[in-house]
Design a protein around this motif. Structure first.
Motif, PDB file in Angstrom:
ATOM      1  N   TYR A 222       0.825  -1.212   0.000  1.00 27.75           N
ATOM      2  CA  TYR A 222       0.000   0.000   0.000  1.00 27.75           C
ATOM      3  C   TYR A 222       0.855   1.256   0.000  1.00 27.75           C
ATOM      4  O   TYR A 222       2.005   1.259   0.426  1.00 27.75           O
ATOM      5  CB  TYR A 222      -0.938  -0.006   1.214  1.00 27.75           C
ATOM      6  N   CYS A 223       0.240   2.325  -0.472  1.00 28.37           N
ATOM      7  CA  CYS A 223       0.869   3.645  -0.437  1.00 28.37           C
ATOM      8  C   CYS A 223       0.498   4.310   0.887  1.00 28.37           C
ATOM      9  O   CYS A 223      -0.677   4.386   1.224  1.00 28.37           O
ATOM     10  CB  CYS A 223       0.351   4.479  -1.616  1.00 28.37           C
ATOM     11  N   PRO A 224       1.495   4.788   1.658  1.00 28.22           N
ATOM     12  CA  PRO A 224       1.173   5.399   2.953  1.00 28.22           C
ATOM     13  C   PRO A 224       0.295   6.642   2.825  1.00 28.22           C
ATOM     14  O   PRO A 224      -0.349   7.049   3.797  1.00 28.22           O
ATOM     15  CB  PRO A 224       2.534   5.751   3.550  1.00 28.22           C
ATOM     16  N   GLY A 226      -2.321   6.618   1.113  1.00 26.62           N
ATOM     17  CA  GLY A 226      -3.682   6.088   1.212  1.00 26.62           C
ATOM     18  C   GLY A 226      -4.467   5.990  -0.078  1.00 26.62           C
ATOM     19  O   GLY A 226      -5.634   5.661  -0.039  1.00 26.62           O
ATOM     20  N   HIS A 227      -3.852   6.263  -1.245  1.00 27.30           N
ATOM     21  CA  HIS A 227      -4.689   6.138  -2.449  1.00 27.30           C
ATOM     22  C   HIS A 227      -4.408   4.894  -3.264  1.00 27.30           C
ATOM     23  O   HIS A 227      -4.896   4.750  -4.374  1.00 27.30           O
ATOM     24  CB  HIS A 227      -4.624   7.393  -3.318  1.00 27.30           C
ATOM     25  N   PHE A 228      -3.644   3.963  -2.715  1.00 25.14           N
ATOM     26  CA  PHE A 228      -3.402   2.729  -3.446  1.00 25.14           C
ATOM     27  C   PHE A 228      -3.156   1.590  -2.476  1.00 25.14           C
ATOM     28  O   PHE A 228      -2.408   1.734  -1.502  1.00 25.14           O
ATOM     29  CB  PHE A 228      -2.177   2.889  -4.365  1.00 25.14           C
ATOM     30  N   LYS A 243       8.120   2.282  -6.109  1.00 28.31           N
ATOM     31  CA  LYS A 243       7.366   3.551  -6.156  1.00 28.31           C
ATOM     32  C   LYS A 243       5.878   3.274  -6.346  1.00 28.31           C
ATOM     33  O   LYS A 243       5.490   2.378  -7.087  1.00 28.31           O
ATOM     34  CB  LYS A 243       7.851   4.403  -7.336  1.00 28.31           C
ATOM     35  N   CYS A 244       5.062   4.070  -5.667  1.00 25.29           N
ATOM     36  CA  CYS A 244       3.610   3.987  -5.837  1.00 25.29           C
ATOM     37  C   CYS A 244       3.260   4.296  -7.295  1.00 25.29           C
ATOM     38  O   CYS A 244       3.806   5.233  -7.870  1.00 25.29           O
ATOM     39  CB  CYS A 244       2.930   4.991  -4.908  1.00 25.29           C
ATOM     40  N   PRO A 245       2.347   3.514  -7.907  1.00 23.94           N
ATOM     41  CA  PRO A 245       1.979   3.777  -9.307  1.00 23.94           C
ATOM     42  C   PRO A 245       1.270   5.123  -9.497  1.00 23.94           C
ATOM     43  O   PRO A 245       1.125   5.593 -10.613  1.00 23.94           O
ATOM     44  CB  PRO A 245       1.020   2.640  -9.651  1.00 23.94           C
ATOM     45  N   GLN A 246       0.841   5.739  -8.374  1.00 28.08           N
ATOM     46  CA  GLN A 246       0.060   6.975  -8.512  1.00 28.08           C
ATOM     47  C   GLN A 246       0.729   8.221  -7.961  1.00 28.08           C
ATOM     48  O   GLN A 246       0.218   9.319  -8.126  1.00 28.08           O
ATOM     49  CB  GLN A 246      -1.295   6.787  -7.847  1.00 28.08           C
ATOM     50  N   CYS A 247       1.844   8.060  -7.223  1.00 25.35           N
ATOM     51  CA  CYS A 247       2.548   9.232  -6.725  1.00 25.35           C
ATOM     52  C   CYS A 247       4.026   8.855  -6.536  1.00 25.35           C
ATOM     53  O   CYS A 247       4.449   7.805  -6.977  1.00 25.35           O
ATOM     54  CB  CYS A 247       1.933   9.751  -5.422  1.00 25.35           C
ATOM     55  N   THR A 248       4.806   9.693  -5.859  1.00 25.22           N
ATOM     56  CA  THR A 248       6.239   9.417  -5.741  1.00 25.22           C
ATOM     57  C   THR A 248       6.593   8.691  -4.445  1.00 25.22           C
ATOM     58  O   THR A 248       7.738   8.372  -4.183  1.00 25.22           O
ATOM     59  CB  THR A 248       7.035  10.744  -5.781  1.00 25.22           C
ATOM     60  N   GLU A 249       5.590   8.420  -3.634  1.00 26.43           N
ATOM     61  CA  GLU A 249       5.809   7.761  -2.344  1.00 26.43           C
ATOM     62  C   GLU A 249       6.297   6.314  -2.526  1.00 26.43           C
ATOM     63  O   GLU A 249       6.008   5.678  -3.538  1.00 26.43           O
ATOM     64  CB  GLU A 249       4.473   7.765  -1.596  1.00 26.43           C
ATOM     65  N   THR A 250       7.044   5.814  -1.531  1.00 22.65           N
ATOM     66  CA  THR A 250       7.497   4.414  -1.574  1.00 22.65           C
ATOM     67  C   THR A 250       6.418   3.501  -0.989  1.00 22.65           C
ATOM     68  O   THR A 250       5.873   3.772   0.077  1.00 22.65           O
ATOM     69  CB  THR A 250       8.786   4.266  -0.737  1.00 22.65           C
TER      70      THR A 250
HETATM   71 ZN   LIG Z   1       0.774   7.022  -3.641  1.00 21.44          ZN
END
Ligand SMILES: [Zn+2]
Length: 414
Positions: A222-224, A226-228, A243-250
């Motif tokens: 999961y993305c911390p 919260g959108h994935f 990397k999260c597919p929707q942002c740059t978060e790990t």
């Molecule tokens: Zn994300």
């Protein structure tokens, strides 16, 4: 409720055959009684919690138009043969209970409700329909080792929706998802709406509601932010640390408990069972369906897995068996009278109280049991407090104590 009248006694020893945190605490504190692997009786404290969880679910399902019914647990073989599920898949985890093997004990209710709907729905004017029940379900479960997290007999809320168009279904699917997040939030659980494979039910996308917990049997990536979130079983090449597919978060990877799920069923059951309706244009079409499940008993287990410390359970307020645990220390007449008066006064103000009126327990034993049971507020009346016309209040989740005037107690705990 008077603690002296409770049937179940608190136990210092953890049950030897229970490994999970939820079963250990709930058994020791007298919430549940194990009948056999994966089947528990809810004792007075446990049943109060279960009913509260069920009522939260009931309210939120009614808020999205759900109409409650109660279907039979007995399910006829003939209905399951219409969809080809009597044998194989779900059919194989069904208990078949009469001598001729013609009756199953419900592991899920798609066939039953599709049959009822085809009986009553004939036109687009009869749609949409949102029908739910809160019912005991039965599944042959080989791994019934996690207390309330995985039962052979368990409580389930299952809602089924019936639509004329896919657009209408998708709109409702989103509303149901939002209602689910709300249910879990009210139960003190922060849930991740997680992409998952369809399991036995459908090859299409489905969503699980997962709560992060070290005692969980699932793993989510999961993305911390919260959108994935995706169940690891189907995550493919995706791993924590990427990397999260929707942002740059790990992305992170963690153990979790599935507390609910929502499934698009499409036309699978309506086609197989000929549940058709006549549309505006006069065409005969299969009804489009969705299915939405939450396990109230599993949710109760998940709450304990997350909300506890080394001393016991810490119930979130909305699902706690009582709001206040009133503890009388000492047998002196004026102490007993002050405690009884406070007990009655809180009850008059609709504040639920468990009153520890027992005379054969030491203060230390009473405090330890209160911590184990985990009611949000502890209120102590003793010789010391009544000298100041006061009661000592403590929140289960906090360390600090405060002395407040007895007639102010209700205001604090509300
Ligand atoms: Zn994300």
């Amino acid at each position: 409720m008077l603690q002296s009248e409770l049937l179940a006694k608190v136990s210092k020893e953890a049950p030897k055959d229970e490994k999970s945190v939820n079963a250990q605490f709930l058994t020791r504190a007298g919430f549940i009684y194990k009948e056999m692997a994966g089947a528990y009786t809810y004792l007075p404290l446990g049943f109060r919690v279960l009913r509260k969880i069920e009522n939260i679910i009931r309210e939120e399902m009614e808020n999205i138009g759900g109409k409650e019914i109660l279907m039979t647990i007995f399910q006829p073989k003939s209905l399951w043969e219409e969809t080809g599920r009597w044998s194989g898949g779900v059919g194989d985890i069904m208990y078949k209970c009469d001598d001729e093997g013609e009756i199953g004990l419900g592991p899920t209710h798609e066939e039953m409700l599709t049959d009822i709907v085809r009986h009553y729905v004939s036109s687009y004017r009869d749609l949409p329909q949102y029908i739910f029940q809160i019912q005991t379900k039965f599944r042959k479960e080989l791994r019934a080792k996690s207390g309330l997290l995985r039962g052979r007999e368990f409580s389930m809320k299952d809602l089924y929706s019936f639509h004329a168009t896919k657009e209408d279904f998708l709109k409702y699917y989103k509303r149901a998802a939002a209602a689910y997040v709300k249910v879990f939030k009210r139960c003190g659980l922060s849930s991740l709406m997680t992409e998952a494979s369809g399991g036995d039910f459908t090859k299409d996308f489905t969503h699980e509601f997962q709560v992060l917990a070290p005692g969980g049997e699932d793993t989510v990536i999961y993305c911390p932010k919260g959108h994935f979130s995706r169940n690891k079983e189907i995550a493919g090449d995706l791993r924590g640390g990427q990397k999260c597919p929707q942002c740059t978060e790990t992305l992170k990877e963690a153990k979790s408990i599935e507390v609910g799920n929502i499934f698009p069923l499409g036309e699978k059951y309506s086609e197989a069972m000929k549940a058709y309706f006549v549309d505006k244009d006069g065409q005969r079409k299969p009804i489009i369906m969705g299915c939405y499940g939450i396990g109230p008993s599993r949710t109760m287990g998940a709450i304990v897995e997350i909300h506890h410390d080394e001393r016991g359970i810490i119930w979130p307020k909305e699902v706690a068996p009582f709001r206040v645990h009133l503890i009388q220390i000492g047998k002196e007449k004026r102490v007993a009278k002050a405690a009884k008066d406070l007990y009655r006064s809180l009850q008059k103000q609709n504040i639920e109280v468990l009153y520890d009126d027992r005379e054969d327990k030491t203060p230390g034993e009473k405090f330890a049991e209160a911590d184990l049971i985990g009611i949000p507020w502890r209120a102590v009346i003793s010789e010391k407090t009544i000298k100041k016309n006061s009661v000592e209040l403590k929140e289960r989740s906090k360390k600090s104590l405060r002395l407040v005037k007895i007639n102010q107690a209700a205001k604090y705990v509300k």
